[in-house]
Scaffold this motif. Sequence first.
Motif, PDB file in Angstrom:
ATOM      1  N   LYS A 448       0.666  -1.089  -0.141  1.00 29.63           N
ATOM      2  CA  LYS A 448       0.001  -0.019   0.165  1.00 29.63           C
ATOM      3  C   LYS A 448       0.873   1.356  -0.006  1.00 29.63           C
ATOM      4  O   LYS A 448       0.529   2.369  -0.692  1.00 29.63           O
ATOM      5  CB  LYS A 448      -1.009  -0.054   1.267  1.00 29.63           C
ATOM      6  N   ILE A 449       1.930   1.287   0.777  1.00 30.43           N
ATOM      7  CA  ILE A 449       2.800   2.354   1.033  1.00 30.43           C
ATOM      8  C   ILE A 449       3.666   2.760  -0.209  1.00 30.43           C
ATOM      9  O   ILE A 449       4.456   3.474  -0.393  1.00 30.43           O
ATOM     10  CB  ILE A 449       3.604   2.331   2.189  1.00 30.43           C
ATOM     11  N   GLY A 450       3.847   1.489  -1.129  1.00 27.66           N
ATOM     12  CA  GLY A 450       4.734   1.626  -2.473  1.00 27.66           C
ATOM     13  C   GLY A 450       5.892   0.980  -2.466  1.00 27.66           C
ATOM     14  O   GLY A 450       6.824   1.014  -3.224  1.00 27.66           O
ATOM     15  N   CYS A 451       6.047  -0.261  -1.458  1.00 27.53           N
ATOM     16  CA  CYS A 451       7.561  -0.617  -1.475  1.00 27.53           C
ATOM     17  C   CYS A 451       7.473  -1.800  -2.463  1.00 27.53           C
ATOM     18  O   CYS A 451       6.345  -2.374  -3.013  1.00 27.53           O
ATOM     19  CB  CYS A 451       7.552  -1.528  -0.026  1.00 27.53           C
ATOM     20  N   SER A 452       8.476  -2.022  -3.081  1.00 28.23           N
ATOM     21  CA  SER A 452       8.600  -2.525  -4.561  1.00 28.23           C
ATOM     22  C   SER A 452       8.714  -3.979  -4.587  1.00 28.23           C
ATOM     23  O   SER A 452       8.151  -4.809  -5.123  1.00 28.23           O
ATOM     24  CB  SER A 452       9.713  -1.947  -5.325  1.00 28.23           C
ATOM     25  N   HIS A 453       9.417  -4.639  -3.548  1.00 31.99           N
ATOM     26  CA  HIS A 453       9.871  -6.049  -3.577  1.00 31.99           C
ATOM     27  C   HIS A 453       9.821  -6.578  -2.099  1.00 31.99           C
ATOM     28  O   HIS A 453      10.103  -5.768  -0.992  1.00 31.99           O
ATOM     29  CB  HIS A 453      11.183  -6.269  -3.950  1.00 31.99           C
ATOM     30  N   GLY A 454       9.581  -7.905  -2.086  1.00 36.53           N
ATOM     31  CA  GLY A 454       9.514  -8.273  -0.501  1.00 36.53           C
ATOM     32  C   GLY A 454      10.254  -9.755  -0.532  1.00 36.53           C
ATOM     33  O   GLY A 454      10.527 -10.296  -1.581  1.00 36.53           O
ATOM     34  N   GLN A 455      11.030  -9.965   0.518  1.00 34.33           N
ATOM     35  CA  GLN A 455      11.637 -11.162   0.754  1.00 34.33           C
ATOM     36  C   GLN A 455      11.486 -11.480   2.220  1.00 34.33           C
ATOM     37  O   GLN A 455      11.542 -10.821   3.140  1.00 34.33           O
ATOM     38  CB  GLN A 455      13.072 -10.765   0.251  1.00 34.33           C
ATOM     39  N   GLY A 456      11.461 -12.730   2.451  1.00 34.29           N
ATOM     40  CA  GLY A 456      11.551 -13.615   3.679  1.00 34.29           C
ATOM     41  C   GLY A 456      10.779 -14.671   4.167  1.00 34.29           C
ATOM     42  O   GLY A 456      10.158 -15.349   2.898  1.00 34.29           O
ATOM     43  N   PRO A 457      10.596 -15.191   5.217  1.00 36.78           N
ATOM     44  CA  PRO A 457       9.858 -16.430   5.434  1.00 36.78           C
ATOM     45  C   PRO A 457       8.153 -16.365   4.935  1.00 36.78           C
ATOM     46  O   PRO A 457       7.733 -17.514   4.572  1.00 36.78           O
ATOM     47  CB  PRO A 457       9.792 -16.457   7.007  1.00 36.78           C
ATOM     48  N   LEU A 458       7.652 -15.299   4.671  1.00 31.96           N
ATOM     49  CA  LEU A 458       6.310 -15.296   4.172  1.00 31.96           C
ATOM     50  C   LEU A 458       6.369 -16.065   2.835  1.00 31.96           C
ATOM     51  O   LEU A 458       5.125 -16.834   2.596  1.00 31.96           O
ATOM     52  CB  LEU A 458       5.795 -13.999   3.879  1.00 31.96           C
ATOM     53  N   TYR A 459       7.405 -15.984   2.039  1.00 37.78           N
ATOM     54  CA  TYR A 459       7.582 -16.805   0.873  1.00 37.78           C
ATOM     55  C   TYR A 459       7.971 -18.227   0.803  1.00 37.78           C
ATOM     56  O   TYR A 459       8.347 -18.741  -0.230  1.00 37.78           O
ATOM     57  CB  TYR A 459       8.135 -15.852  -0.134  1.00 37.78           C
ATOM     58  N   GLY A 460       8.271 -18.680   2.081  1.00 36.09           N
ATOM     59  CA  GLY A 460       8.814 -20.262   2.195  1.00 36.09           C
ATOM     60  C   GLY A 460      10.237 -20.000   2.624  1.00 36.09           C
ATOM     61  O   GLY A 460      11.065 -19.201   2.669  1.00 36.09           O
ATOM     62  N   PRO A 461      10.646 -21.209   3.060  1.00 34.79           N
ATOM     63  CA  PRO A 461      12.291 -21.275   3.449  1.00 34.79           C
ATOM     64  C   PRO A 461      13.110 -21.193   2.505  1.00 34.79           C
ATOM     65  O   PRO A 461      12.737 -21.548   1.328  1.00 34.79           O
ATOM     66  CB  PRO A 461      12.263 -22.672   4.473  1.00 34.79           C
ATOM     67  N   PRO A 462      14.286 -20.967   2.639  1.00 40.02           N
ATOM     68  CA  PRO A 462      15.484 -20.824   1.763  1.00 40.02           C
ATOM     69  C   PRO A 462      15.505 -22.405   0.985  1.00 40.02           C
ATOM     70  O   PRO A 462      15.393 -23.103   1.824  1.00 40.02           O
ATOM     71  CB  PRO A 462      16.826 -20.590   2.369  1.00 40.02           C
ATOM     72  N   LEU A 463      15.689 -22.311  -0.305  1.00 37.38           N
ATOM     73  CA  LEU A 463      15.501 -23.741  -1.268  1.00 37.38           C
ATOM     74  C   LEU A 463      16.859 -24.181  -1.698  1.00 37.38           C
ATOM     75  O   LEU A 463      17.812 -23.128  -1.861  1.00 37.38           O
ATOM     76  CB  LEU A 463      14.605 -23.375  -2.282  1.00 37.38           C
ATOM     77  N   ASP A 464      17.086 -25.344  -1.718  1.00 36.93           N
ATOM     78  CA  ASP A 464      18.220 -25.796  -2.347  1.00 36.93           C
ATOM     79  C   ASP A 464      18.131 -25.704  -3.832  1.00 36.93           C
ATOM     80  O   ASP A 464      16.878 -25.532  -4.475  1.00 36.93           O
ATOM     81  CB  ASP A 464      18.519 -27.235  -1.672  1.00 36.93           C
ATOM     82  N   VAL A 465      19.135 -26.319  -4.502  1.00 35.50           N
ATOM     83  CA  VAL A 465      19.004 -26.334  -5.951  1.00 35.50           C
ATOM     84  C   VAL A 465      17.858 -27.206  -6.638  1.00 35.50           C
ATOM     85  O   VAL A 465      17.345 -26.397  -7.511  1.00 35.50           O
ATOM     86  CB  VAL A 465      20.589 -26.668  -6.529  1.00 35.50           C
ATOM     87  N   ALA A 466      18.012 -28.361  -6.290  1.00 37.99           N
ATOM     88  CA  ALA A 466      16.604 -29.200  -6.720  1.00 37.99           C
ATOM     89  C   ALA A 466      15.414 -28.642  -6.409  1.00 37.99           C
ATOM     90  O   ALA A 466      14.676 -28.666  -7.423  1.00 37.99           O
ATOM     91  CB  ALA A 466      16.622 -30.507  -6.075  1.00 37.99           C
TER      92      ALA A 466
END
Length: 493
Positions: A448-466
Amino acid sequence: MAGVTFLTTAAIALIELGMDFPAKILLFAAATALTIAYRRLPATPATQAEQVEQRDPLTGLANRHFFQDAGQKLLETAHHRRRAVALLLIDIDRFRTIAGSFGHEAGDTLLLHVAKTLRGEATSDAIVARFEGDCFGCLATIDPRAPDRIERLAERLAIRLSQPIRLNDQEFAPRAAIAMARAEGASETIDKLVRKADLALIAAKARGDGKPLWFAAEMESAMAERNAIITDLRGAVTRGDIQPRFDCQVDLGTARLTGFEVSGHWNHPTLGPITADRFMPVAEACGLSGEVSLSLMRQAMACARDWDPSITLSFPLTASQFQDAWLAQKIIKTLTECGFPAHRLEIEITENALFANLALAQSIVVSLKNQGIALALDEFGSGYSSLAHLRALPFDRVRIDPDFICDMAADPGSGAIVTAIVQLGDNLNLPIAAKGLRHSETEARLRKIGCSHGQGPLYGPPLDVAQVRQMLAEKRLLAGVAAAPITSPRLAG
């Protein structure tokens, strides 16, 4: 000396006459005169040599050898008098880098500044020493019922040592890691006390916030872990045991996956799985953070060559790497060897990394930008002079410190800071990204305030290559595969 002899003779005569009180006065006067005379005598060669052996030649403070002997005696005396003893250690952040950048004469100036500050703040009965290099110690007796005396000293030192000084006609604001330990019980020795303070100092340096830190028992286990990491780290890099993990980066406006931040993951033979936040500070302290980062770059770039061209890779680098004049050449060489397009690479730099040597950082950044590599200012708001750094370097993106993002829901102040940063980005035409996103409510507010990108646990844990390849295949984001229609508001393809 004739006067002393006269006073003594007169006192003896008075004693024979039974006049004890006047005799005591004369004897006291004679003793005082002797003491003054002795102190005015020039030091003998032997005394002068002993003083030289006890002092650090640069700062004039006690040296490590004298500190050990005098400190042990102070511990024993304090125990008999039912007093406590506390040790404070100071280490200047990145001192070798500072001396290398400004020159050894400037390094000596900084050491003298620290010594003068410490001696000026410590009490007159404290033992103040320079151990070696940029490490200083202060040993003082304290009231067991009021241990905060040493805390107040540490806090004053943290403030005073962070004030700017001039080194080679340049204004420089150093920062110190400060640790404290307290002697416990009659069995305490100076060696045990120094070890405890050393462990606390290592923890304070790893924390990196400049706040004084007391020793805690759990630091012993942390040191065991650190030693295990140090022992096995170089071999792990050589064998490729430290592998990349990919943290999703999402466009908040479209919910599309735009890239990944790459971090390291290590299945240690005795410690088990450990993440980068545990081993990278050790790697940096050992001078191996650059090798770890370049290894992760090579692995990640090799995997990402057949991903959709819109997917970028972002790599956070440590502060010490930006003190390497060859950093840009190493990254460009890695790009070339992997055949990875420069425009798909983003390098993250923290404000703390800029702090030690802004001129060198600018040179590195210009070399990277000339190759088409993007630059992000990471953990914005946690460092020293954010606005100045935004003006000094050509950033492509700013990532807000995750602490502000995590606190947005509960702390109105954090929310106001995030809003102000996003507005600043709008005014500078600079995209703002949020790290540490955990809740959809926070995501909606940022959108809503115009932040362009997000990153964090909301989008899942860090993934391995597979796992990344499987996700990209499902979203039709592998090269040559047609994109799927958007079906989900989060991580849509």
